[in-house]
Design a protein around this motif. Sequence first.
Motif, PDB file in Angstrom:
ATOM      1  N   ASP A  42       0.830  -1.206   0.000  1.00  0.00           N
ATOM      2  CA  ASP A  42       0.000   0.000   0.000  1.00  0.00           C
ATOM      3  C   ASP A  42       0.868   1.260   0.000  1.00  0.00           C
ATOM      4  OD1 ASP A  42      -2.295  -1.553   0.012  1.00  0.00           O
ATOM      5  OD2 ASP A  42      -2.472  -1.509   2.197  1.00  0.00           O
ATOM      6  N   HIS A  43       1.977   1.205   0.722  1.00  0.00           N
ATOM      7  CA  HIS A  43       2.904   2.340   0.768  1.00  0.00           C
ATOM      8  C   HIS A  43       3.487   2.604  -0.621  1.00  0.00           C
ATOM      9  CE1 HIS A  43       5.798   5.170   2.359  1.00  0.00           C
ATOM     10  NE2 HIS A  43       6.814   4.435   1.914  1.00  0.00           N
ATOM     11  N   SER A  45       2.264   1.670  -3.458  1.00  0.00           N
ATOM     12  CA  SER A  45       1.172   2.106  -4.325  1.00  0.00           C
ATOM     13  C   SER A  45       0.891   3.600  -4.143  1.00  0.00           C
ATOM     14  CB  SER A  45      -0.092   1.295  -4.025  1.00  0.00           C
ATOM     15  OG  SER A  45      -1.166   1.742  -4.799  1.00  0.00           O
ATOM     16  N   ALA A  46       0.907   4.064  -2.899  1.00  0.00           N
ATOM     17  CA  ALA A  46       0.694   5.488  -2.629  1.00  0.00           C
ATOM     18  C   ALA A  46       1.805   6.334  -3.248  1.00  0.00           C
ATOM     19  CB  ALA A  46       0.612   5.734  -1.124  1.00  0.00           C
ATOM     20  N   ASP A  49       1.211   7.262  -6.877  1.00  0.00           N
ATOM     21  CA  ASP A  49       0.140   8.218  -7.178  1.00  0.00           C
ATOM     22  C   ASP A  49       0.609   9.635  -6.895  1.00  0.00           C
ATOM     23  OD1 ASP A  49      -2.158   9.678  -7.515  1.00  0.00           O
ATOM     24  OD2 ASP A  49      -3.208   8.816  -5.802  1.00  0.00           O
ATOM     25  N   THR A  52      -1.872  13.605  -5.342  1.00  0.00           N
ATOM     26  CA  THR A  52      -1.928  14.432  -4.144  1.00  0.00           C
ATOM     27  C   THR A  52      -0.840  15.499  -4.159  1.00  0.00           C
ATOM     28  OG1 THR A  52      -2.859  12.607  -2.874  1.00  0.00           O
ATOM     29  CG2 THR A  52      -1.864  14.393  -1.617  1.00  0.00           C
TER      30      THR A  52
END
Length: 174
Positions: A42-43, A45-46, A49, A52
Amino acid sequence: MSTRVAIARERAFWEQLDFTNRSTLKIKATVGETRYPIRLVDHVSALDDEGTLMAATLVLSYALAESAALERLDLESRSVAGIEDWGGRLLRASGRAWSDVAGGRAGAVEVGVVRNLVVHGQGVVDQKNFARLESAGSPAFRLGESVELTYDRVVTYRARLRSLLTAGGLGVEG
């Protein structure tokens, strides 16, 4: 750009490590008094992106440009109606015109519209914002079109803001 480099290094660091249980591995960080656990996948994957980061960059850049223009014009933010208003006033006060600005009025309105969509958490161009773009002569987006903030788009928008401030008499470096 430095933040993008830091994110790329963080991503590369975690991807180069050879874990057999990557999908279940958790990492933990402590920020202040808060402990933050997150699964490694998840880290990473963030980190992939950039939305943000791009949104924060655009919103802050726009806020700084607007603030500088309003300070120069001695106006309150509630007394103006968007970049086409405060930008136009800034240009007139400096004896300049939208033709002196990268992207012109239509490009500036595009920046303002996308900034508003980001600030209000909208991912698509609604009727109100489409009408604003159309009124300015901007063909940038269609009604209902999704707006993706890419690095290149944000670079273009920041250049337009810088150009507006420079044409408006606020010498802007970098």
